[in-house]
Motif scaffolding. Structure first.
Motif, PDB file in Angstrom:
ATOM      1  N   ARG A 200       0.812  -1.211   0.000  1.00 47.32           N
ATOM      2  CA  ARG A 200       0.000   0.000   0.000  1.00 47.32           C
ATOM      3  C   ARG A 200       0.850   1.268   0.000  1.00 47.32           C
ATOM      4  N   LEU A 201       2.035   1.167   0.572  1.00 43.44           N
ATOM      5  CA  LEU A 201       2.921   2.324   0.610  1.00 43.44           C
ATOM      6  C   LEU A 201       3.393   2.740  -0.776  1.00 43.44           C
TER       7      LEU A 201
ATOM      8  N   HIS B 215       0.589   4.603  -4.917  1.00 46.00           N
ATOM      9  CA  HIS B 215       0.585   5.830  -5.712  1.00 46.00           C
ATOM     10  C   HIS B 215       1.584   5.735  -6.863  1.00 46.00           C
TER      11      HIS B 215
ATOM     12  N   THR C  88      -2.405  10.632   1.959  1.00 49.28           N
ATOM     13  CA  THR C  88      -2.562   9.748   0.801  1.00 49.28           C
ATOM     14  C   THR C  88      -2.877  10.553  -0.449  1.00 49.28           C
TER      15      THR C  88
ATOM     16  N   GLU D  71       0.320  12.454  -1.620  1.00 45.30           N
ATOM     17  CA  GLU D  71       1.266  11.589  -2.318  1.00 45.30           C
ATOM     18  C   GLU D  71       0.774  11.249  -3.719  1.00 45.30           C
ATOM     19  N   ALA D  72      -0.504  10.935  -3.842  1.00 50.78           N
ATOM     20  CA  ALA D  72      -1.056  10.567  -5.148  1.00 50.78           C
ATOM     21  C   ALA D  72      -1.024  11.743  -6.113  1.00 50.78           C
TER      22      ALA D  72
ATOM     23  N   THR E  69      -9.660   9.510  -2.116  1.00 54.25           N
ATOM     24  CA  THR E  69      -8.745   9.123  -1.027  1.00 54.25           C
ATOM     25  C   THR E  69      -9.246   9.627   0.319  1.00 54.25           C
TER      26      THR E  69
ATOM     27  N   THR F  41      -2.046   2.835  10.239  1.00 58.44           N
ATOM     28  CA  THR F  41      -0.891   3.069   9.389  1.00 58.44           C
ATOM     29  C   THR F  41      -0.035   1.812   9.402  1.00 58.44           C
TER      30      THR F  41
ATOM     31  N   VAL G 247       6.307  11.320   3.860  1.00 59.86           N
ATOM     32  CA  VAL G 247       5.389  11.634   2.759  1.00 59.86           C
ATOM     33  C   VAL G 247       6.201  11.852   1.491  1.00 59.86           C
TER      34      VAL G 247
END
Length: 382
Positions: A44-45, A48, A149, A152-153, A227, A282, A318
């Motif tokens: 998941r990290l 993006h 999130t 980052e995306a 998100t 997290t 981040v």
């Protein structure tokens, strides 16, 4: 035979299974089964990155479990009978358990906003990210949710697709949970990448070609990424386990369900209370819960007293594309400290410390003693 079933092979669930297998390796009376809907491990990290078409490691759960003795069952959990102590998989197969570890995680929450499930993309899985990657190009991409999130995306999409018009919108300013230095760096990075930021807005409807806002305005969109917020599976509540207002299993200090002590809950699906409040989901907190749950189960098997789970947050890394990042150091309750890293050193830190869990799983699989004390970076002590 002690039958231990772990539901979910995310960061927390896989950590539980690997550590538990390592620490019961010499016991012939323990059988561990790990259930997951797919055979692919979702990093998941890095979703993006996957969402912008970048090639990331394709990790498979069976490969990560190789040599551990853990049985892997691929299938979707469709029901739990807490009284009979059984789990139903794909509506047909029934798995009995003596101890259950609930690690089914969380997914994006449409929050009752019409059109989200029909017209918006999410980052719940690698497949979801790949579907988004296929849609990206010239046009307007609206990222709904200005949390980390979303930041980052938006940054990753803008860097990878400079021809796109990327809009990041949400109730709060991007980086609002960070300290002054880190927040300013986030704003500068988004501006440099050409991301349009709309703060103080709320999405009330997602349409095929736009999003409608609560103030009556709208934003045109060729692609929408959602998100904003997460939700957990309703399976725990349906099984009669005590849950909080968000559907997470309420645990005691050892991470056991307060209503069904044979059930442990870890990761995003657990409401774990610490001195400063309930943990928010997290990877940083999820993996230590998996380590602790495994240790607690081993202590049960050997007749030892269970120990309390203690955790404190340490940082908030981040990424802002591939060449920029911020790392906000925090107090144990997650509040920002004065210190933060930015730029290249932050990129190096994020990749080294939290870029991928695979090296950690590999070390724990090989050296079971490491599972007794979590690395200091996670502030987990036993």
């Amino acid at each position: 035979m002690r039958r231990i079933v772990v539901l979910g092979a995310g960061y927390a669930g896989l950590m539980t299974a690997v550590v538990l297998a390592a620490r019961t390796r010499r016991r012939a009376d323990v059988r561990i089964t790990l259930v997951n809907a797919t055979g692919r491990f979702t990093e998941r990290l890095r979703l993006h990155q996957t969402a912008t078409g970048q090639q990331t490691a394709r990790l498979r759960v069976p490969d990560l479990l190789e040599g551990t003795g853990v049985e892997f069952v691929r299938g979707r959990v469709t029901g739990i009978d807490a009284a009979a102590r059984t789990v139903r998989v794909d509506g047909e197969r029934v798995l009995p358990y003596d101890t259950l570890v609930y690690a089914l995680g969380a997914v994006a929450d449409p929050a009752g906003v019409p059109g989200v499930e029909d017209h918006a993309h999410t980052l719940d899985s690698a497949r979801d990210a790949e579907l988004l990657a296929d849609r990206l190009g010239a046009g307007t991409v609206v990222v709904c949710g200005s949390g980390l999130t979303g930041v980052e995306a938006a940054a990753e999409i803008a860097e990878r697709h400079p021809e796109a018009d990327v809009v990041l919108l949400g109730r709060d300013e991007p980086g609002s949970s960070l300290g002054r230095k880190a927040k300013a760096h986030v704003a500068a990075a988004l501006d440099r990448l050409g991301v349009r930021v709309l703060s103080g807005v709320e999405v009330v409807k997602v349409l095929p070609d736009s999003v409608e806002l609560a103030d009556g305005g709208d934003v045109r969109a060729d692609v929408v990424l959602w998100t904003s917020g997460v939700r957990v599976s309703p399976l725990a509540a349906a099984a009669g386990l005590e849950v909080d207002g968000r559907g997470r299993i309420v645990t005691d200090a050892a991470l056991r369900s307060v209503s069904h002590p044979e059930v442990y809950a870890v990761g995003d699906a657990a409401a774990v209370r610490q001195a400063f409040g309930v943990l928010h989901g997290t990877c940083q907190s999820g993996m230590p819960t998996g380590v602790h749950a495994a240790g607690s189960i081993v202590r049960e098997l050997t007749g030892k007293r269970l120990e309390d789970f203690r955790f404190g947050y340490y940082h908030a890394p981040v990424s802002l594309g591939r060449h920029d990042a911020v790392v906000q150091f925090t107090r144990p309750d997650g509040e920002p400290r004065r210190s933060a890293l930015t730029g290249r050193i932050a990129v190096w830190y994020k990749e080294t410390v939290s870029g991928s869990p695979w090296p950690t799983y590999r070390r724990l699989r090989t050296f079971p003693g490491m599972g007794s004390v979590w690395p200091r970076g996670g502030r987990y002590t036993r």
